[in-house]
Design an enzyme around this catalytic site. Structure first.
Site, PDB file in Angstrom:
ATOM      1  N   ILE A  75      47.243  32.251  36.973  1.00  0.00           N
ATOM      2  CA  ILE A  75      46.017  31.547  36.571  1.00  0.00           C
ATOM      3  C   ILE A  75      46.299  30.046  36.565  1.00  0.00           C
ATOM      4  O   ILE A  75      47.257  29.583  35.931  1.00  0.00           O
ATOM      5  CB  ILE A  75      45.567  32.035  35.179  1.00  0.00           C
ATOM      6  CG1 ILE A  75      45.214  33.523  35.260  1.00  0.00           C
ATOM      7  CG2 ILE A  75      44.375  31.218  34.677  1.00  0.00           C
ATOM      8  CD1 ILE A  75      44.924  34.170  33.927  1.00  0.00           C
ATOM      9  N   LEU A  76      45.479  29.304  37.283  1.00  0.00           N
ATOM     10  CA  LEU A  76      45.671  27.853  37.338  1.00  0.00           C
ATOM     11  C   LEU A  76      45.066  27.206  36.091  1.00  0.00           C
ATOM     12  O   LEU A  76      44.098  27.717  35.518  1.00  0.00           O
ATOM     13  CB  LEU A  76      44.995  27.289  38.595  1.00  0.00           C
ATOM     14  CG  LEU A  76      45.622  27.731  39.925  1.00  0.00           C
ATOM     15  CD1 LEU A  76      44.688  27.428  41.099  1.00  0.00           C
ATOM     16  CD2 LEU A  76      46.983  27.075  40.145  1.00  0.00           C
ATOM     17  N   HIS A 131      38.589  38.463  44.881  1.00  0.00           N
ATOM     18  CA  HIS A 131      38.932  39.404  43.813  1.00  0.00           C
ATOM     19  C   HIS A 131      38.484  40.807  44.230  1.00  0.00           C
ATOM     20  O   HIS A 131      37.371  40.978  44.738  1.00  0.00           O
ATOM     21  CB  HIS A 131      38.242  38.987  42.508  1.00  0.00           C
ATOM     22  CG  HIS A 131      38.657  39.820  41.345  1.00  0.00           C
ATOM     23  ND1 HIS A 131      39.897  39.671  40.739  1.00  0.00           N
ATOM     24  CD2 HIS A 131      38.037  40.843  40.714  1.00  0.00           C
ATOM     25  CE1 HIS A 131      39.997  40.567  39.766  1.00  0.00           C
ATOM     26  NE2 HIS A 131      38.891  41.282  39.734  1.00  0.00           N
ATOM     27  N   ASP A 171      38.000  34.516  36.891  1.00  0.00           N
ATOM     28  CA  ASP A 171      37.129  35.350  37.741  1.00  0.00           C
ATOM     29  C   ASP A 171      35.638  35.227  37.385  1.00  0.00           C
ATOM     30  O   ASP A 171      34.886  36.206  37.453  1.00  0.00           O
ATOM     31  CB  ASP A 171      37.561  36.839  37.666  1.00  0.00           C
ATOM     32  CG  ASP A 171      38.967  37.043  38.218  1.00  0.00           C
ATOM     33  OD1 ASP A 171      39.381  36.269  39.092  1.00  0.00           O
ATOM     34  OD2 ASP A 171      39.657  37.970  37.751  1.00  0.00           O
TER      35      ASP A 171
HETATM   36  C1  GAR Z   1      43.850  41.503  47.362  1.00  0.00           C
HETATM   37  O1  GAR Z   1      43.289  42.766  47.149  1.00  0.00           O
HETATM   38  C2  GAR Z   1      43.168  40.475  46.488  1.00  0.00           C
HETATM   39  O2  GAR Z   1      41.803  40.690  46.325  1.00  0.00           O
HETATM   40  C3  GAR Z   1      43.894  40.687  45.193  1.00  0.00           C
HETATM   41  O3  GAR Z   1      45.235  40.882  45.555  1.00  0.00           O
HETATM   42  C4  GAR Z   1      45.287  41.463  46.854  1.00  0.00           C
HETATM   43  C5  GAR Z   1      46.160  40.568  47.707  1.00  0.00           C
HETATM   44  O4  GAR Z   1      46.355  41.118  48.970  1.00  0.00           O
HETATM   45  N1  GAR Z   1      43.749  39.554  44.332  1.00  0.00           N
HETATM   46  C6  GAR Z   1      43.680  39.653  43.012  1.00  0.00           C
HETATM   47  O5  GAR Z   1      43.780  40.701  42.413  1.00  0.00           O
HETATM   48  C7  GAR Z   1      43.485  38.333  42.305  1.00  0.00           C
HETATM   49  N2  GAR Z   1      43.202  38.550  40.941  1.00  0.00           N
HETATM   50  P1  GAR Z   1      46.950  40.228  50.154  1.00  0.00           P
HETATM   51  O6  GAR Z   1      48.166  39.487  49.596  1.00  0.00           O
HETATM   52  O7  GAR Z   1      47.353  41.238  51.171  1.00  0.00           O
HETATM   53  O8  GAR Z   1      45.892  39.295  50.622  1.00  0.00           O
END
Ligand code: GAR
Length: 187
Positions: free
Chosen positions: A92-93, A109, A145
């Site tokens: 979290i930034l 998300h 979010d």
């Molecule tokens: C993705 O599903 C993204 O939506 C989620 O992490 C995954 C990353 O996949 N992000 C979060 O949960 C942020 N809170 P990736 O590294 O293959 O793009």
């Protein structure tokens, strides 16, 4: 040829969303160019993409958030980056950092926000017996979010859905709506 906006992607892991943005950003009329990748994990698979596509990358440990943000900001300024995409960035930034880039940081998300903010989204979606889940691209605001939504895509939760199958199904849609969101912002 459009003048592309110099952009940075923050990652923590596999970088499949990063990959989808990189691929689309090679279209001559895609609005942004990825000129920097920042990872808070040294082992993030996504860093390999930086090498593959010849994009400058930096690893900064996020153990000390202030230092992480200071180092990132330094690099961002040095490279005249004007737009930031968080793509699987799991930290979290600070409000301070976010305010410096008002409406210039977006995130993806894996849920239909405002449902299931935070972590373990797929597990919670399954537990809730919801019929649908999905993904959301939104502006980053100081509240987790909760920034303005840019695009969402719904997916049906099947009868025998598992966390992994849902994750995979949603990722397919993430890879589509992240580039689409970027296009829609700068159109
Ligand atoms: C993705 O599903 C993204 O939506 C989620 O992490 C995954 C990353 O996949 N992000 C979060 O949960 C942020 N809170 P990736 O590294 O293959 O793009």
């Amino acid at each position: 040829m459009v003048k592309k906006i110099k952009s940075c992607v923050f990652i923590s892991g596999n970088g499949t969303n990063l990959h989808s943005i990189i691929k689309r950003s090679r279209d001559y009329n895609f609005p942004i160019k990825i000129e920097l990748i920042i990872s808070n994990s040294l082992n993030a698979k996504g860093l390999k993409l930086a090498k593959k596509y010849g994009i400058p990358s930096k690893f900064f440990s996020s153990n000390y958030k202030e230092k992480f943000e200071r180092d990132s900001l330094h690099e961002i300024k040095k490279r005249k980056i004007k737009f930031i995409c968080l793509a699987g960035f799991m930290k979290i930034l600070s409000e301070n950092f976010i305010k410096k880039f008002n409406h210039k940081i977006i995130n993806i998300h894996p849920s239909l926000l405002p449902k299931f903010k935070g972590l373990n989204t797929h597990k919670r979606a399954l537990k809730s017996n919801a019929k649908y889940s999905g993904c959301t691209v939104h502006y980053v605001s100081p509240k987790l979010d909760s920034g303005k939504i840019i695009l969402q895509k719904k997916v049906l939760i099947s009868k025998n859905e598992t966390e992994n199958s849902l994750k995979r199904k949603i990722l397919v849609q993430e890879h589509k709506i992240y580039p689409q969101s970027i296009i829609s912002i700068f159109r």
